[in-house]
Scaffold this active site. Structure first.
Site, PDB file in Angstrom:
ATOM      1  N   GLU A 112      -2.070 -10.210  -4.902  1.00 34.53           N
ATOM      2  CA  GLU A 112      -3.081  -9.120  -5.278  1.00 34.53           C
ATOM      3  C   GLU A 112      -2.209  -7.807  -5.659  1.00 34.53           C
ATOM      4  O   GLU A 112      -1.179  -7.814  -5.535  1.00 34.53           O
ATOM      5  CB  GLU A 112      -3.695  -8.683  -3.869  1.00 34.53           C
ATOM      6  CG  GLU A 112      -4.435  -9.886  -3.400  1.00 34.53           C
ATOM      7  CD  GLU A 112      -4.867  -9.563  -1.989  1.00 34.53           C
ATOM      8  OE1 GLU A 112      -5.521 -10.600  -1.376  1.00 34.53           O
ATOM      9  OE2 GLU A 112      -4.443  -8.661  -1.271  1.00 34.53           O
ATOM     10  N   CYS A 128      -0.229  -0.757  -7.027  1.00 33.23           N
ATOM     11  CA  CYS A 128       0.447  -1.352  -5.865  1.00 33.23           C
ATOM     12  C   CYS A 128       0.413  -2.847  -6.320  1.00 33.23           C
ATOM     13  O   CYS A 128      -0.587  -3.479  -6.501  1.00 33.23           O
ATOM     14  CB  CYS A 128      -0.682  -0.967  -4.720  1.00 33.23           C
ATOM     15  SG  CYS A 128      -0.201  -1.777  -3.162  1.00 33.23           S
ATOM     16  N   CYS A 135       3.565 -13.336   3.525  1.00 35.34           N
ATOM     17  CA  CYS A 135       4.324 -12.479   4.226  1.00 35.34           C
ATOM     18  C   CYS A 135       4.849 -12.960   5.502  1.00 35.34           C
ATOM     19  O   CYS A 135       4.192 -13.879   6.395  1.00 35.34           O
ATOM     20  CB  CYS A 135       3.917 -10.976   4.468  1.00 35.34           C
ATOM     21  SG  CYS A 135       5.397  -9.785   5.144  1.00 35.34           S
ATOM     22  N   CYS A 139       3.254  -8.556  11.219  1.00 37.59           N
ATOM     23  CA  CYS A 139       2.576  -7.357  11.702  1.00 37.59           C
ATOM     24  C   CYS A 139       1.117  -7.578  11.991  1.00 37.59           C
ATOM     25  O   CYS A 139       0.338  -8.283  11.155  1.00 37.59           O
ATOM     26  CB  CYS A 139       2.607  -6.146  10.600  1.00 37.59           C
ATOM     27  SG  CYS A 139       4.168  -5.999   9.963  1.00 37.59           S
ATOM     28  N   CYS A 142      -1.956  -6.473  10.124  1.00 39.11           N
ATOM     29  CA  CYS A 142      -1.982  -6.703   8.710  1.00 39.11           C
ATOM     30  C   CYS A 142      -2.737  -8.052   8.304  1.00 39.11           C
ATOM     31  O   CYS A 142      -2.413  -9.109   8.788  1.00 39.11           O
ATOM     32  CB  CYS A 142      -0.655  -6.667   8.141  1.00 39.11           C
ATOM     33  SG  CYS A 142      -0.695  -6.990   6.399  1.00 39.11           S
ATOM     34  N   CYS A 398      -4.297  -3.952   2.284  1.00 41.26           N
ATOM     35  CA  CYS A 398      -3.449  -4.823   1.761  1.00 41.26           C
ATOM     36  C   CYS A 398      -3.632  -6.397   2.159  1.00 41.26           C
ATOM     37  O   CYS A 398      -3.676  -6.499   3.415  1.00 41.26           O
ATOM     38  CB  CYS A 398      -1.906  -4.450   2.589  1.00 41.26           C
ATOM     39  SG  CYS A 398      -0.501  -5.496   2.702  1.00 41.26           S
TER      40      CYS A 398
HETATM   41  S1  SF4 Z   1       2.373  -4.903   6.942  1.00 39.34           S
HETATM   42 FE1  SF4 Z   1       1.533  -6.977   6.437  1.00 39.34          FE
HETATM   43  S2  SF4 Z   1       2.659  -7.217   4.183  1.00 39.34           S
HETATM   44 FE2  SF4 Z   1       3.630  -5.421   5.128  1.00 39.34          FE
HETATM   45  S3  SF4 Z   1       5.275  -6.260   6.166  1.00 39.34           S
HETATM   46 FE3  SF4 Z   1       3.886  -6.133   7.806  1.00 39.34          FE
HETATM   47  S4  SF4 Z   1       2.747  -8.394   7.637  1.00 39.34           S
HETATM   48 FE4  SF4 Z   1       3.982  -8.076   5.664  1.00 39.34          FE
END
Ligand code: SF4
Length: 417
Positions: A112, A128, A135, A139, A142, A398
Site C-alpha cells: 500500500e 507514504c 511486518c 505492534c 497496528c 497503516c
Molecule cells: S506499526 Fe505496524 S508496520 Fe510499523 S513497525 Fe509496528 S507492526 Fe510494523
C-alpha cells in the site's frame, strides 16, 4: 505473545537480488550497478547513463519504450533483466482528497501507498510508502502486524510505488483537488521554513514542481529491518538524474530498530521519526515487542547519537490509545523522557489519536483527553502537534487495506492475494 524474537529472520538481501527472479531487477540498481550489468552483457558501460534516465527520469515501465536504444539492445535487456515495478490494482479516494493505493508486486503480493495532498500546494504533497510485504514487528495496535512478514521489498519495488503513483496522478488527476485550508499540522508536513529552503534549492537546480515532494517511509513494514534496500531506494530517489528529491524531504519512521539507526544517520541525510507510543518499558513491551530487544532508554540514547543536523528535525510519534498510554501521568513522563531533546531544541511530538479498526482491541481517547495530554506537553515547552487523521473514510491507517483483505479472506476462506 510468542517469545521468538522478531529479528530471528534472514538478513536483508542485496538490493537487486531480492527479486524472486533469475533475471536482474534493473530498477533497483544505481548507475554504477547498471554500468556493471551492461559490461557483463557485453555492452558499453556509458549506456548506463541513458538507461538510468529512462528508468528514473522518464520513468518508463518497459524496455520497448526506451526508443533511443537500439532494437538489438532492447531485446537483450528484455532477455537478461526485468523491471519489477509494482502495479496499481486499486485506488480509493477519500473525501479529503487522500488517495490510498493498493499495488501488486510481480509475485502477487499486495502493498500500500497513500498520497496525501496538502492545501498549501504541491510543495507539501506527500506520499507514504511501504518497505516490506507485511511486518515482523508485531505492534499490537497496528493492522499490518496481523499480516506478519512475507518478505522485504527491493529498492526498485520501494521507489516503484512513487513512480506508479506519479503516473496515476498524471493520468487520472491532472489538477489537484480543492482542499480546505488545514488548521492543524500533521506528521507529513515539513517545517514551513525548511520547505522554503528546499523550494529554493529546487529552483536553483531547475527542478520542476512535482505532485510528490515529501516521501514518508511509514507504510507497511519496518524500514530499518530492510535497511540495505531502504538506503538504496533513498539514494535512487535523491539521485540528481532521477527525481532529485532533497533528503530533507524524506522521513524514515522506525519502531526502534536501534542497531540500524547509526547506519541510516551516517549514510543518508533523511529525517527520522520514532514511533514511541509509551513512556514505560512495561507498557511499550506490551504494545511494541521490539522493546524486548531494545529498551526505551537504549532507543532514546541512539536518537541522541543521531547526526546533529538531522536530530534537529527528529519527530516522536505517539499514538494515543485509550486507557493504555493516554493519562496525565504518561504525559508528564513523556516530558521527562524528552528533556534531553528539548535542551538541544531537537525533536517534536506528534500526537496521533488512535484510528480504531475492527482487528484491534484498542480504542480512541476522546477529544478532551487528547487535549489534556497535549496541554501538559505544551506547558512543559515540548513542541507538540495533534495530527489530523487523513483519509479516515478509506482506511488510511497503516496496513488497513491489506489487513481488511486478510480479514475478508479469513471470513470467506479466499486466497489472500
Ligand atoms: S506499526 Fe505496524 S508496520 Fe510499523 S513497525 Fe509496528 S507492526 Fe510494523
Amino acid at each position: 505473545m510468542s517469545d521468538t524474537f522478531v529479528f530471528d529472520l534472514p538478513a536483508t538481501s542485496t538490493a537487486a537480488a531480492t527479486a524472486a527472479s533469475a533475471q536482474l531487477d534493473l530498477l533497483s540498481l544505481d548507475d554504477a550497478g547498471l554500468g556493471g550489468f551492461l559490461k557483463d552483457i557485453g555492452e558499453q558501460p556509458f549506456r548506463a547513463r541513458q538507461l538510468f534516465a529512462w528508468l528514473h527520469d522518464k520513468r518508463v515501465s518497459s524496455f520497448a519504450a526506451m526508443t533511443d536504444l537500439s532494437a538489438a539492445l532492447r531485446t537483450k535487456l528484455a532477455e537478461r533483466a526485468v523491471l519489477l515495478r509494482p502495479l496499481v490494482e486499486d485506488v480509493r479516494v477519500a473525501a479529503d482528497g487522500t488517495r490510498k493505493y493498493q499495488l501488486k508486486t510481480h509475485d502477487g503480493h499486495v502493498i500500500e501507498s497513500v498520497w496525501i495532498p496538502h492545501a498549501s500546494g504541491p510543495s507539501h504533497h506527500a506520499l507514504c510508502i511501504s518497505s516490506q510485504v507485511g511486518c515482523a514487528m508485531g505492534c499490537t495496535f497496528c493492522a499490518t502486524a496481523s499480516l506478519k512478514l512475507t518478505r522485504h521489498l527491493s529498492a526498485g519495488e520501494i521507489i516503484g510505488q512513487v513512480y506508479a503513483v506519479l503516473d496515476d496522478l498524471a493520468a487520472n488527476l491532472p489538477v489537484d483537488p480543492p482542499l480546505p485550508p488545514s488548521k492543524m499540522r500533521f506528521r507529513y508536513d515539513p517545517e514551513p521554513d525548511a520547505a522554503a529552503d528546499v523550494d529554493a534549492d529546487d529552483v536553483k537546480m531547475g527542478r520542476p514542481k512535482r505532485r510528490i515532494q515529501n516521501i514518508v517511509y511509514m507504510g507497511m513494514g519496518e524500514p530499518l529491518h530492510n535497511i540495505v534496500n531502504v538506503i538504496a531506494s533513498i539514494n535512487l530517489l535523491t539521485h540528481d538524474k532521477g527525481l532529485g528529491l532533497s533528503p530533507r524531504r524524506i522521513t524514515v519512521s522506525t519502531s526502534g530498530v536501534v542497531s540500524a539507526l547509526g547506519r541510516l544517520g551516517q549514510e543518508t541525510g533523511v529525517h527520522l521519526a520514532i514511533s514511541l507510543n509509551a513512556t514505560t518499558n512495561e507498557v511499550r513491551k506490551e504494545i511494541m515487542p521490539v522493546t524486548r530487544r531494545w529498551s526505551l532508554e537504549q532507543l532514546l540514547e541512539a536518537c541522541r547519537a543521531f547526526p546533529a543536523e538531522r536530530r534537529r528535525r527528529l519527530t516522536f510519534e505517539y499514538v494515543l490509545l485509550k486507557d493504555i498510554n493516554d493519562t496525565d501521568i504518561d504525559a508528564r513522563r513523556l516530558v521527562q523522557l524528552l528533556k534531553p531533546f528539548r535542551k538541544e531544541e531537537d525533536g517534536k511530538v506528534n500526537l496521533i489519536p488512535f484510528n480504531a479498526h475492527p482487528l484491534s482491541p484498542f480504542g480512541r481517547p476522546d477529544d478532551e483527553r487528547v487535549e489534556a495530554f497535549r496541554r501538559i506537553l505544551d506547558k512543559a515547552g515540548v513542541a507538540c502537534f495533534v495530527r489530523t487523521t487523513r483519509g479516515l473514510d478509506i482506511d488510511a491507517a497503516c496496513g488497513m487495506l491489506g489487513a481488511r483483505k486478510l480479514e475478508d479472506a479469513r471470513k470467506n476462506a479466499l486466497p489472500i492475494i
